[in-house]
Design an enzyme around this catalytic site. Sequence first.
Site, PDB file in Angstrom:
ATOM      1  N   HIS A 110      40.053  74.302 -53.923  1.00  0.00           N
ATOM      2  CA  HIS A 110      39.907  75.343 -54.986  1.00  0.00           C
ATOM      3  C   HIS A 110      41.414  75.365 -55.318  1.00  0.00           C
ATOM      4  O   HIS A 110      41.798  76.325 -56.194  1.00  0.00           O
ATOM      5  CB  HIS A 110      39.713  76.443 -54.563  1.00  0.00           C
ATOM      6  CG  HIS A 110      37.972  76.652 -54.289  1.00  0.00           C
ATOM      7  ND1 HIS A 110      37.537  77.792 -53.842  1.00  0.00           N
ATOM      8  CD2 HIS A 110      37.155  75.782 -54.677  1.00  0.00           C
ATOM      9  CE1 HIS A 110      36.004  77.249 -53.792  1.00  0.00           C
ATOM     10  NE2 HIS A 110      36.032  76.283 -54.340  1.00  0.00           N
ATOM     11  N   THR A 177      34.059  81.494 -43.922  1.00  0.00           N
ATOM     12  CA  THR A 177      33.339  81.646 -45.403  1.00  0.00           C
ATOM     13  C   THR A 177      32.112  82.061 -45.459  1.00  0.00           C
ATOM     14  O   THR A 177      31.249  81.833 -44.526  1.00  0.00           O
ATOM     15  CB  THR A 177      33.371  80.141 -45.812  1.00  0.00           C
ATOM     16  OG1 THR A 177      33.040  80.075 -47.199  1.00  0.00           O
ATOM     17  CG2 THR A 177      32.690  79.395 -45.036  1.00  0.00           C
ATOM     18  N   ASN A 202      32.470  82.714 -37.507  1.00  0.00           N
ATOM     19  CA  ASN A 202      32.537  83.540 -38.705  1.00  0.00           C
ATOM     20  C   ASN A 202      32.718  85.195 -38.060  1.00  0.00           C
ATOM     21  O   ASN A 202      32.239  85.072 -36.826  1.00  0.00           O
ATOM     22  CB  ASN A 202      31.494  83.397 -39.665  1.00  0.00           C
ATOM     23  CG  ASN A 202      31.876  83.938 -41.099  1.00  0.00           C
ATOM     24  OD1 ASN A 202      32.949  83.678 -41.547  1.00  0.00           O
ATOM     25  ND2 ASN A 202      31.122  84.893 -41.609  1.00  0.00           N
TER      26      ASN A 202
HETATM   27  N1  APR Z   1      37.366  86.086 -38.967  1.00  0.00           N
HETATM   28  C1  APR Z   1      36.576  85.350 -39.342  1.00  0.00           C
HETATM   29  N2  APR Z   1      35.874  85.576 -40.347  1.00  0.00           N
HETATM   30  C2  APR Z   1      36.175  86.697 -41.177  1.00  0.00           C
HETATM   31  C3  APR Z   1      37.298  87.614 -40.950  1.00  0.00           C
HETATM   32  C4  APR Z   1      38.031  87.298 -39.730  1.00  0.00           C
HETATM   33  N3  APR Z   1      39.036  88.075 -39.155  1.00  0.00           N
HETATM   34  N4  APR Z   1      37.402  88.622 -41.802  1.00  0.00           N
HETATM   35  C5  APR Z   1      36.323  88.362 -42.606  1.00  0.00           C
HETATM   36  N5  APR Z   1      35.488  86.947 -42.304  1.00  0.00           N
HETATM   37  C6  APR Z   1      34.745  86.439 -42.946  1.00  0.00           C
HETATM   38  C7  APR Z   1      33.579  87.267 -43.710  1.00  0.00           C
HETATM   39  O1  APR Z   1      32.368  87.859 -42.949  1.00  0.00           O
HETATM   40  C8  APR Z   1      33.066  86.300 -44.793  1.00  0.00           C
HETATM   41  O2  APR Z   1      31.741  85.861 -44.408  1.00  0.00           O
HETATM   42  O3  APR Z   1      35.012  85.482 -43.959  1.00  0.00           O
HETATM   43  C9  APR Z   1      34.182  85.481 -45.096  1.00  0.00           C
HETATM   44  C10 APR Z   1      34.942  85.603 -46.279  1.00  0.00           C
HETATM   45  O4  APR Z   1      33.810  85.197 -47.520  1.00  0.00           O
HETATM   46  P1  APR Z   1      34.528  85.607 -49.049  1.00  0.00           P
HETATM   47  O5  APR Z   1      35.049  86.469 -49.080  1.00  0.00           O
HETATM   48  O6  APR Z   1      33.120  85.085 -49.597  1.00  0.00           O
HETATM   49  O7  APR Z   1      35.525  83.969 -48.996  1.00  0.00           O
HETATM   50  P2  APR Z   1      35.076  82.553 -49.206  1.00  0.00           P
HETATM   51  O8  APR Z   1      33.899  82.190 -48.537  1.00  0.00           O
HETATM   52  O9  APR Z   1      36.275  81.927 -48.780  1.00  0.00           O
HETATM   53  O10 APR Z   1      34.670  82.675 -50.691  1.00  0.00           O
HETATM   54  C11 APR Z   1      34.568  81.031 -51.362  1.00  0.00           C
HETATM   55  O11 APR Z   1      34.481  82.135 -53.594  1.00  0.00           O
HETATM   56  O12 APR Z   1      35.405  83.561 -55.016  1.00  0.00           O
HETATM   57  C12 APR Z   1      35.290  82.137 -54.530  1.00  0.00           C
HETATM   58  O13 APR Z   1      37.312  80.750 -55.026  1.00  0.00           O
HETATM   59  C13 APR Z   1      36.859  82.094 -54.115  1.00  0.00           C
HETATM   60  O14 APR Z   1      37.584  80.034 -52.404  1.00  0.00           O
HETATM   61  C14 APR Z   1      36.537  81.206 -52.693  1.00  0.00           C
HETATM   62  C15 APR Z   1      35.266  81.206 -52.427  1.00  0.00           C
END
Ligand code: APR
Length: 237
Positions: A110, A177, A202
Amino acid sequence: MSEIYCKIVILTGAGISAESGLGTFRDAQGLWAQHRIEDVATPEGFARNPTLVQDFYNTRRHQAAEAQPNAAHLALARLQTNYPGQVILVTQNVDGLHEAAGAAAVLHMHGSLANALCAACDHRWTAPQVLSQDTPCPHCGTHAARPDVVWFGEMPYHMDQIFSELESCDLFAAIGTSGQVYPAAGFVDAATRAGAETLELNLEPSAASSRFEAARFGPATRVVPAWVEELLPSEDA
Ligand code: APR
């Protein structure tokens, strides 16, 4: 130490950087609770209000520059350095915390807050702390600078290489993620088709959990170092 995998592909998301103080997107206080995606993470939003978008990424660039890699980033860098097989790091994150922890050749699908992109000539350069419409491209001089971040509706980077790695890996792990955004959310299926083992690390079950063979839940700074320690020969852990 568990079996030796020839190639491990690891996908990380915002959750791995959460304990470094960087916001995730879809958690309760996440970035998409504070900003509308269509305003700050689409080409149309940028065309409509470039200053709003530049400010959004200037703030995140500053926060990312202030953040420190956490135990999860450090553990993955140690794994990549010391593991007898290949470790390919793919991240959806635009911060530089994997590299700050010592990881190499990280595939930023990204993009990266650290870079600016010229919308006129495709030149990339190290972004200034504050990027704006007044920032000229060092290559063509045009004032068409944008963050080198992939927006919704745009093609993520390195896709051919990522799918080639997935099709030849024997372990795929997704860390931090939510499994809600494709194509990253489909990587587990490509790995499964390749006969790889699949593991989700996660905070809590993600939207993709049911498509992983195994899962470990908890904060990344706890579950990732523990997982890496099991993978590495004891003297390298
Ligand atoms: N340790 C492990 N996991 C965690 C923690 C932690 N301390 N805190 C949060 N999480 C988990 C959440 O439970 C969630 O499943 O991380 C995940 C974050 O999810 P998102 O906020 O959706 O982020 P991401 O999956 O990276 O989003 C993917 O979406 O908006 C677009 O471009 C953006 O790259 C991003 C993509």
